[in-house]
Structure formats: C-alpha cells, structure tokens
Enzyme design. Sequence first.
Site, PDB file in Angstrom:
ATOM      1  N   ASP A  79      -9.000   7.430   2.636  1.00  0.00           N
ATOM      2  CA  ASP A  79      -7.735   7.489   3.386  1.00  0.00           C
ATOM      3  C   ASP A  79      -7.850   8.620   4.396  1.00  0.00           C
ATOM      4  O   ASP A  79      -7.524   9.769   4.085  1.00  0.00           O
ATOM      5  CB  ASP A  79      -6.564   7.798   2.447  1.00  0.00           C
ATOM      6  CG  ASP A  79      -6.019   6.575   1.747  1.00  0.00           C
ATOM      7  OD1 ASP A  79      -5.588   5.647   2.426  1.00  0.00           O
ATOM      8  OD2 ASP A  79      -6.021   6.564   0.498  1.00  0.00           O
ATOM      9  N   ARG A  87      -8.182  13.212   3.868  1.00  0.00           N
ATOM     10  CA  ARG A  87      -8.888  13.566   2.634  1.00  0.00           C
ATOM     11  C   ARG A  87     -10.069  14.494   2.926  1.00  0.00           C
ATOM     12  O   ARG A  87     -10.465  15.285   2.078  1.00  0.00           O
ATOM     13  CB  ARG A  87      -9.404  12.302   1.940  1.00  0.00           C
ATOM     14  CG  ARG A  87      -8.360  11.233   1.665  1.00  0.00           C
ATOM     15  CD  ARG A  87      -7.253  11.711   0.766  1.00  0.00           C
ATOM     16  NE  ARG A  87      -6.426  10.593   0.318  1.00  0.00           N
ATOM     17  CZ  ARG A  87      -5.250  10.718  -0.243  1.00  0.00           C
ATOM     18  NH1 ARG A  87      -4.726  11.930  -0.406  1.00  0.00           N
ATOM     19  NH2 ARG A  87      -4.563   9.665  -0.627  1.00  0.00           N
ATOM     20  N   ARG A 149       3.446   9.220   9.156  1.00  0.00           N
ATOM     21  CA  ARG A 149       2.267   8.357   9.054  1.00  0.00           C
ATOM     22  C   ARG A 149       2.439   7.114   9.925  1.00  0.00           C
ATOM     23  O   ARG A 149       1.473   6.383  10.149  1.00  0.00           O
ATOM     24  CB  ARG A 149       2.042   7.953   7.602  1.00  0.00           C
ATOM     25  CG  ARG A 149       1.768   9.135   6.675  1.00  0.00           C
ATOM     26  CD  ARG A 149       1.857   8.724   5.224  1.00  0.00           C
ATOM     27  NE  ARG A 149       0.810   7.789   4.853  1.00  0.00           N
ATOM     28  CZ  ARG A 149       0.818   7.062   3.743  1.00  0.00           C
ATOM     29  NH1 ARG A 149       1.855   7.154   2.896  1.00  0.00           N
ATOM     30  NH2 ARG A 149      -0.172   6.251   3.469  1.00  0.00           N
ATOM     31  N   LYS A 179      -1.963  -1.327   6.984  1.00  0.00           N
ATOM     32  CA  LYS A 179      -1.172  -1.198   5.764  1.00  0.00           C
ATOM     33  C   LYS A 179       0.248  -0.740   6.125  1.00  0.00           C
ATOM     34  O   LYS A 179       0.455  -0.202   7.215  1.00  0.00           O
ATOM     35  CB  LYS A 179      -1.836  -0.216   4.792  1.00  0.00           C
ATOM     36  CG  LYS A 179      -1.982   1.231   5.306  1.00  0.00           C
ATOM     37  CD  LYS A 179      -2.778   2.070   4.325  1.00  0.00           C
ATOM     38  CE  LYS A 179      -2.806   3.529   4.747  1.00  0.00           C
ATOM     39  NZ  LYS A 179      -3.628   4.371   3.872  1.00  0.00           N
ATOM     40  N   HIS A 180       1.252  -1.033   5.262  1.00  0.00           N
ATOM     41  CA  HIS A 180       1.222  -1.626   3.936  1.00  0.00           C
ATOM     42  C   HIS A 180       2.004  -2.939   4.015  1.00  0.00           C
ATOM     43  O   HIS A 180       3.231  -2.906   4.201  1.00  0.00           O
ATOM     44  CB  HIS A 180       1.871  -0.705   2.916  1.00  0.00           C
ATOM     45  CG  HIS A 180       1.300   0.696   2.906  1.00  0.00           C
ATOM     46  ND1 HIS A 180       1.655   1.678   3.816  1.00  0.00           N
ATOM     47  CD2 HIS A 180       0.369   1.278   2.093  1.00  0.00           C
ATOM     48  CE1 HIS A 180       0.992   2.792   3.556  1.00  0.00           C
ATOM     49  NE2 HIS A 180       0.196   2.588   2.520  1.00  0.00           N
ATOM     50  N   HIS A 192       4.906   5.350  -5.048  1.00  0.00           N
ATOM     51  CA  HIS A 192       4.115   6.068  -6.044  1.00  0.00           C
ATOM     52  C   HIS A 192       4.967   6.354  -7.278  1.00  0.00           C
ATOM     53  O   HIS A 192       4.441   6.533  -8.383  1.00  0.00           O
ATOM     54  CB  HIS A 192       3.601   7.407  -5.480  1.00  0.00           C
ATOM     55  CG  HIS A 192       2.552   7.255  -4.435  1.00  0.00           C
ATOM     56  ND1 HIS A 192       2.839   7.262  -3.092  1.00  0.00           N
ATOM     57  CD2 HIS A 192       1.203   7.082  -4.533  1.00  0.00           C
ATOM     58  CE1 HIS A 192       1.716   7.110  -2.405  1.00  0.00           C
ATOM     59  NE2 HIS A 192       0.722   7.000  -3.252  1.00  0.00           N
ATOM     60  N   ASP A 265      -2.820  -1.809  -2.703  1.00  0.00           N
ATOM     61  CA  ASP A 265      -2.647  -0.369  -2.852  1.00  0.00           C
ATOM     62  C   ASP A 265      -2.952  -0.046  -4.323  1.00  0.00           C
ATOM     63  O   ASP A 265      -3.096  -0.957  -5.158  1.00  0.00           O
ATOM     64  CB  ASP A 265      -1.228   0.039  -2.472  1.00  0.00           C
ATOM     65  CG  ASP A 265      -1.141   1.476  -1.952  1.00  0.00           C
ATOM     66  OD1 ASP A 265      -2.065   2.263  -2.227  1.00  0.00           O
ATOM     67  OD2 ASP A 265      -0.149   1.806  -1.277  1.00  0.00           O
TER      68      ASP A 265
END
Length: 554
Positions: A79, A87, A149, A179-180, A192, A265
């Site tokens: 990601d 990351r 994002r 995405k998503h 999440h 995901d």
Amino acid sequence: MKSIDRLSLEQRVGQMFMCGFHGQHADEQINKLIRDYHVGGVIYFRRNVESVGQLTRLSADLQAIAADAGELPLMISVDQEGGMVARIDKEGVTQVPGNMALGAAGKPDYTLECAQILGRELKSIGIDMNLAPVVDVNNNVLNPVIGVRSYGENAESVAVHGAAAIKGYQSQGIAATAKHFPGHGDTAVDSHLGMVTVPHDRDRLEQIELLPFRRAIEAGVDAIMTAHVIFPTIEPEPIPATLSRKVLTGLLREEMGFDGIIITDCLEMHAISKPYGVAEAAIRAVEAGADLVLVSHTLQDQISAVEAVVEAVQSGRIAEATVNRALERIIAWKAARCGQWGNYLVSLEADDAVGAVPDRTDVGELFFTSQEKDESPRSLASIESTLNEIASNSITVVHDEGLLPLNPEQDVYVIWPEVVQRTEVDEPWSHTDSLGVALSQRRGRVREYKITTQPTYDEADRILKDVSEGDQIIVCTYTSAGHLPKGQQHLVEKLSEKYSLIVVALRNPYDLLEIPKPGCYVCTYENTPAVVRTLSLVLTGELQSTGSLPVSLC
C-alpha cells in the site's frame, strides 16, 4: 490451460491468496505459507521495512523460496498510496504527494508523473503491485478512513486523476489497483472497525461512486480491490460487497465488463472477521467472484482461510472451474508483468516444465526485469523540483484576513502537533519535519511549542499563558480520522478568543468545520517534508500557492 491442470488443487487455491508476515527477513511465517500452503502473493507493511536495500534483498529471497519450492513466482504488493499512506518511508523511495494534494493541484499530469516515479522505484525493489490508487469519491465530511486518500468530492475529477495514476504505474510494469469497489467515500464508519452501508439509489451510484471505476476499467487497470461495505441497491441481502456475487460478478464482471484481477480488502478487518470469521469469509469471497484473497497479518487466520477454500472445493461448495478461472487471470498477469519470469510461466505448458525453475542465484536478476519499464531514470534534483512544484500548486489558502505574508518584524509562535500514528496493525511511525524548524531557517524569531495530536486541556492552557500580544500565532491541526480531537478544538477556541490566528490543517481540510473561523486558514492535506518546506515559503510570502479546495467546507 495445461499449466493449471498440472498444479494440485492445493497449489491452485494457494495462488489465490496474498498474505503478510511480520519480519524484515523471510521468517518462519512466510516460509510456511509459501512452501506448505503455496500462497502466490505477499503484501509488505511498514513492519517489513528497515531500508530499501534490505527490502530489495527480501523480495529476491522470497522469490527464491518460491522457486526452490517449485512454486509459481510471487506477486509482491504494498500500500504505497502517497502522502500520509506510505508503507515505505525510507531513503530511496520518493514520498510522492497523496491524492487530495494532487486533487488540489488540479493537474492530472502531476498524478501521472508521481505514479511513474513511484512505479519505477517500487519495481526496482521487487514490488510489482501497488494497492493504489484510491478512486473513492470523498463526499462525507466525517469519513474516518478515506479523507485525504481521495482526490476529492468531484467524481469526474477523481476519475481523471485515477486513470492518470493507473497509466503511470502500469507504464512501469507495476499493477495498479483501483479501490475500494463499489465506493467507500460516502461512509462515516471505518470498515477496519465495523460494518458500514452506502444506501444510495442506482442513479446516484452511477453518477458518483461507480464513475471512477468505469474509467479505471477503460484505462485498463490490472486489479480492483473490493470494499467491506453494504450496498442495498445492488445487493438486497445485508452482505458487504466483498462477499456479494451480485456486486463482484453481476455488477463488476458482467455489467461493467472488468476481466482483470478482483482482490479483496483484508479479511481480518472487523467488518468481515467479526460477523463471518476469516475462513468462512474467504469461501464466500471466492464464491462471490474474487480472484485474490487478502489476509494480511495472522498466521492461523491465513492457514484456516486457505484450508477452508480447499475443503470447499473438495466438497463441491466452490466449483473447481471457479478456482481455475481465477488462476488463469493470476497466471496471465504474472506472465505479463514479471519480466523474464514470464518465460518460466510460459514453460509450464511443456510436459517437463514443472520444477524447471531458475537457479536461486539468478532469481533477483530475473525478477527485477520488466519489458515495459522506461529506462530513462530522472535525477533526484529533478524529482525534488517536481515535488516542490506540486506542493506549491496544492497548498490552499482558503481564507486570509491580511495575516499573510508573515510580518518579519514580529515574533512567530508555531504550535505543532507531533504525529505518532498507529495503523490498523499497530505500527507506530512519525513525521519529524516541523513548520517551526522550516520557518526558523528563513527567519530567526520563531518559537515552537510541540503538542500531541490529543492534547489535554491543561496542555492547551499552558500554551495560552506563554503566548504574548505581539506574536503571530500559527496553530497547526492534525486529524487522522473523523472529528478534530477535542484538545485541539479547545486550544483553537481559547486562542481565538484573544488573538487572530493562522490555522494550518496539516491533513484533513474539514478541520475548519469544528473551530471558530480563524483570521487565516490554510490546507496542506499532508505534512510530508516537501509540503512543510513549501508551506514555510508560502507563509513568508516567498512563494504564491495556487491550490484549490477539492472538497466543500460547508
């Protein structure tokens, strides 16, 4: 396809899984997953990264493990969205702007250029899939998980920037992942943590949520990632898109015509794992039409999910043809994107091909070859110039009552939140570049007070006592999700009672909705080093910012 017939059921199912692990070297977890469970994909997180050199060696080592085990080459992903979602934040990988900064700059050519720069660098360290770009349309001010994002709230703009990013990544041999799907922008819950519903009718979904995905498909995107979000207009049952055949097969495959890789995901996210369990969710995702199942963290969940899908095929719950169709897409992608590894994949058609893998010592050299890669690397100075240019075009002065530029005859008092963020896998990280340091390099009369992103009221009161009438006061706010923290709100409210403030939103532009209107309001969308340096120039009047808000503040 003859090569598929030569693979065992366990090998075929394993190729449909992408898994993470916890080491900076090839640890027991990832060895077991590759050798015993035949997983075909690996995802990196910040926990796996010590340096770019270490990560490059890790990529080669993982490919060597797969080769030694007689498995197909791995699909290695990350990601690396840009901005606040990176990351890999080590020297050697450019920290490109995030989506909302690019949306504020308003030039899709910048988006294309950033994706090309990043794509080249990712490919050089053995990564061949980026789980980006986010093409969700962020039109919910309380969205706790998308926010900056997203390229913004205008679906057409998001679609144009998304297509540019896809072109940029894939020109460098990196698979882009839109995405998503079908859209996570108009939500007020982080998937999440729990289940979320987007209740809009089909006309609205076509105009907003689905438009960027249609454009991504037209742009030839290699992969699309699913959302753990319920869409009752498309799926009448209370089933998240990731597990819905009506969404993945009916809408995405059949109606929208997407024939690339559908990746879920992470199934360990609570919207999926709590109501279904990871193993059952993996079965349902494959039944729905997913080709690649993402289980990012826990070894037992990863093993249980792979074994559950194998058993579901053996029992007849999942048709073997479903697995074969998914594997055809995965193998076709690997043959096209993995450079000379494609020769090995093609050789699987030969009778004696299985086990005819490259020698371990050649793995790294073979893997880092890409037929599509542009061989004209840009200099670091050129890249830095581009980042500074994008920053100056993205920083947005929303409102100013004559507080800019800063008066060089007055002291400047900067209140700076030190960001220590924890991701969904509890990985701490921080950005150390502060505005106070950047300003002090341009002028001497700067004082900085560092606070946490969750300051106490007592902390705010101490700052109030330290500020004087002659100061020019800059309060930097930082919201990672949802509402501006109460301590930051309290600080701005109390200072506003006595002083005219310059407020700089370092991430979420919606911070303005939760504070008294300041004398000056500036949005940066991220606090990356290039942005902080450029912000100091904007505040001192050495540079004019031209960014436009990509979202509404009302």
